[in-house]
Design a protein around this motif. Structure first.
Motif, PDB file in Angstrom:
ATOM      1  N   PRO A  15     -39.750 -16.589  29.247  1.00  0.00           N
ATOM      2  CA  PRO A  15     -38.926 -16.335  28.058  1.00  0.00           C
ATOM      3  C   PRO A  15     -37.489 -16.835  28.205  1.00  0.00           C
ATOM      4  CG  PRO A  15     -39.715 -14.261  29.017  1.00  0.00           C
ATOM      5  CD  PRO A  15     -40.297 -15.370  29.812  1.00  0.00           C
ATOM      6  N   GLU A  16     -36.963 -16.843  29.428  1.00  0.00           N
ATOM      7  CA  GLU A  16     -35.583 -17.279  29.644  1.00  0.00           C
ATOM      8  C   GLU A  16     -35.490 -18.774  29.912  1.00  0.00           C
ATOM      9  OE1 GLU A  16     -37.189 -16.032  33.683  1.00  0.00           O
ATOM     10  OE2 GLU A  16     -37.379 -15.326  31.639  1.00  0.00           O
ATOM     11  N   GLY A  17     -36.640 -19.456  29.881  1.00  0.00           N
ATOM     12  CA  GLY A  17     -36.692 -20.884  30.187  1.00  0.00           C
ATOM     13  C   GLY A  17     -37.335 -21.093  31.548  1.00  0.00           C
ATOM     14  N   GLY A  18     -37.794 -22.266  31.775  1.00  0.00           N
ATOM     15  CA  GLY A  18     -38.480 -22.555  33.025  1.00  0.00           C
ATOM     16  C   GLY A  18     -39.953 -22.214  32.937  1.00  0.00           C
ATOM     17  N   GLU A  19     -40.575 -22.195  34.079  1.00  0.00           N
ATOM     18  CA  GLU A  19     -42.019 -22.025  34.120  1.00  0.00           C
ATOM     19  C   GLU A  19     -42.412 -21.026  35.204  1.00  0.00           C
ATOM     20  OE1 GLU A  19     -45.149 -25.402  33.307  1.00  0.00           O
ATOM     21  OE2 GLU A  19     -44.479 -25.472  35.388  1.00  0.00           O
ATOM     22  N   TRP A  35     -49.385  -7.615  28.502  1.00  0.00           N
ATOM     23  CA  TRP A  35     -48.690  -6.688  27.620  1.00  0.00           C
ATOM     24  C   TRP A  35     -48.237  -7.416  26.353  1.00  0.00           C
ATOM     25  CZ3 TRP A  35     -43.305  -6.705  26.365  1.00  0.00           C
ATOM     26  CH2 TRP A  35     -42.597  -7.764  26.923  1.00  0.00           C
ATOM     27  N   ALA A  36     -47.752  -6.632  25.397  1.00  0.00           N
ATOM     28  CA  ALA A  36     -47.191  -7.187  24.162  1.00  0.00           C
ATOM     29  C   ALA A  36     -46.156  -6.210  23.617  1.00  0.00           C
ATOM     30  CB  ALA A  36     -48.293  -7.410  23.119  1.00  0.00           C
ATOM     31  N   GLY A  70     -45.189 -13.616  20.967  1.00  0.00           N
ATOM     32  CA  GLY A  70     -44.340 -14.774  20.731  1.00  0.00           C
ATOM     33  C   GLY A  70     -43.068 -14.713  21.568  1.00  0.00           C
ATOM     34  N   PRO A  71     -42.426 -15.851  21.791  1.00  0.00           N
ATOM     35  CA  PRO A  71     -41.235 -15.897  22.634  1.00  0.00           C
ATOM     36  C   PRO A  71     -40.065 -15.062  22.100  1.00  0.00           C
ATOM     37  CG  PRO A  71     -41.909 -18.126  21.988  1.00  0.00           C
ATOM     38  CD  PRO A  71     -42.839 -17.173  21.343  1.00  0.00           C
ATOM     39  N   ARG A  75     -38.195 -12.111  24.176  1.00  0.00           N
ATOM     40  CA  ARG A  75     -36.785 -12.252  24.577  1.00  0.00           C
ATOM     41  C   ARG A  75     -35.963 -11.059  24.092  1.00  0.00           C
ATOM     42  NH1 ARG A  75     -37.207 -17.454  22.356  1.00  0.00           N
ATOM     43  NH2 ARG A  75     -37.998 -18.824  23.946  1.00  0.00           N
ATOM     44  N   GLU A  76     -36.184 -10.647  22.840  1.00  0.00           N
ATOM     45  CA  GLU A  76     -35.442  -9.498  22.298  1.00  0.00           C
ATOM     46  C   GLU A  76     -35.769  -8.228  23.074  1.00  0.00           C
ATOM     47  OE1 GLU A  76     -36.426  -9.541  18.141  1.00  0.00           O
ATOM     48  OE2 GLU A  76     -35.181 -11.316  17.781  1.00  0.00           O
TER      49      GLU A  76
END
Length: 95
Positions: A15-19, A35-36, A70-71, A75-76
């Motif tokens: 979510p913060e970027g990268g893999e 999870w979700a 979803g991303p 992130r939130e």
């Protein structure tokens, strides 16, 4: 039984970027959590998993979470509730 070699080849965006590469976690016990943000039981257990992960010695269990979401919602959520273990975005394909 050991996971299929294809398991260790899986990679997920973070979510913060990268893999997030599952191969990076090979060689030590791994707790893989799906999870979700829209799953109340999932959200309730994340702080427990975080405490578990933080209490492990350097050679102990590793915790990785794959979000079936979803991303943006992930992130939130992570801005409000940071976790001390890696999170990957499996998306709805993760189901």
């Amino acid at each position: 039984p050991a996971p299929d070699p294809a398991f260790w080849a899986l990679r997920f965006p973070r979510p913060e970027g990268g893999e997030l590469a599952l191969a990076d976690f090979r060689g030590r016990p791994l707790l893989l959590n799906f999870w979700a943000t829209w799953c109340p039981p999932c959200v309730r257990e994340l702080p427990l998993l975080d405490r578990f992960a933080q209490g492990q010695p350097a050679d102990g269990w590793q915790v990785v979470a794959l979000a079936i979401d979803g991303p943006t919602p992930v992130r939130e959520f992570l801005r409000r509730t940071p976790l001390g273990f890696p999170v990957g975005l499996a998306g709805l394909e993760g189901t």
